[in-house]
Design an enzyme around this catalytic site. Sequence first.
Site, PDB file in Angstrom:
ATOM      1  N   GLY A  46       0.827  -1.195   0.000  1.00 56.25           N
ATOM      2  CA  GLY A  46       0.000   0.000   0.000  1.00 56.25           C
ATOM      3  C   GLY A  46       0.860   1.243   0.000  1.00 56.25           C
ATOM      4  O   GLY A  46       2.050   1.205   0.357  1.00 56.25           O
ATOM      5  N   LEU A  89       6.757   1.661   4.160  1.00 57.88           N
ATOM      6  CA  LEU A  89       7.806   2.065   3.225  1.00 57.88           C
ATOM      7  C   LEU A  89       8.465   3.372   3.652  1.00 57.88           C
ATOM      8  O   LEU A  89       9.588   3.649   3.247  1.00 57.88           O
ATOM      9  CB  LEU A  89       7.226   2.207   1.811  1.00 57.88           C
ATOM     10  CG  LEU A  89       6.713   0.911   1.177  1.00 57.88           C
ATOM     11  CD1 LEU A  89       6.035   1.206  -0.156  1.00 57.88           C
ATOM     12  CD2 LEU A  89       7.841  -0.096   0.996  1.00 57.88           C
ATOM     13  N   HIS A 130      -3.961   1.181   7.780  1.00 56.69           N
ATOM     14  CA  HIS A 130      -2.617   1.778   7.782  1.00 56.69           C
ATOM     15  C   HIS A 130      -2.538   2.950   6.803  1.00 56.69           C
ATOM     16  O   HIS A 130      -2.043   4.030   7.142  1.00 56.69           O
ATOM     17  CB  HIS A 130      -1.602   0.689   7.429  1.00 56.69           C
ATOM     18  CG  HIS A 130      -0.181   1.153   7.338  1.00 56.69           C
ATOM     19  ND1 HIS A 130       0.799   0.732   8.209  1.00 56.69           N
ATOM     20  CD2 HIS A 130       0.428   2.006   6.465  1.00 56.69           C
ATOM     21  CE1 HIS A 130       1.959   1.319   7.871  1.00 56.69           C
ATOM     22  NE2 HIS A 130       1.756   2.081   6.822  1.00 56.69           N
ATOM     23  N   GLU A 131      -3.059   2.737   5.594  1.00 59.21           N
ATOM     24  CA  GLU A 131      -2.964   3.800   4.570  1.00 59.21           C
ATOM     25  C   GLU A 131      -3.869   4.977   4.904  1.00 59.21           C
ATOM     26  O   GLU A 131      -3.489   6.136   4.699  1.00 59.21           O
ATOM     27  CB  GLU A 131      -3.303   3.246   3.182  1.00 59.21           C
ATOM     28  CG  GLU A 131      -2.419   2.103   2.695  1.00 59.21           C
ATOM     29  CD  GLU A 131      -0.939   2.347   2.870  1.00 59.21           C
ATOM     30  OE1 GLU A 131      -0.490   3.507   2.844  1.00 59.21           O
ATOM     31  OE2 GLU A 131      -0.210   1.353   3.047  1.00 59.21           O
TER      32      GLU A 131
HETATM   33 NI    NI Z   1       2.962   3.324   5.630  1.00 55.41          NI
END
Ligand code: NI
Length: 162
Positions: A46, A89, A130-131
Amino acid sequence: MAIRNIRVEGDPVLAKVCRPVTEMNDHYREILDDMTETMRSADGVGLAAPQVGILRRLVVVEVDDVLYELVNPEIVSTEGEQYGSEGCLSVPGYAGNVKRPMKVTVKALDRNGEPVEYTGEGLLARAFCHELDHLDGIIYTSKADDLHKLGEDEEDSEEDEE
Ligand code: NI
């Protein structure tokens, strides 16, 4: 399409609340395409727009080879609970356990501005949460209770980064 630079924790853009997209157009469609390419090139599941420096409510998630493009997403219902490892990320090399709902229903607009609704369980529910947090300037590290650096052996393992 183009791969964009992923901002890392500490970059103030990641702590900001993103504004809604008021009208879908080619500009935002190109951003979605770039986000997908960037996510795939980084082996993520994501990516949210602020992670590439764009303060708009745009998210891409890809789980089980299904790509979800979410414009102005909102969680409409949640069910159950899961507790497990999460990565990001924007926080390379780290992981931590976060409590999330087991099942999440999200409503959003698609790339053409049409309303869509998706229900995800397990990893997909975790990725949605999360996103969407990223759109409100929230990084999972503020919710993880055992944030830890991944060892070299673990780095290539099963950690999903979002
Ligand atoms: Ni993230």
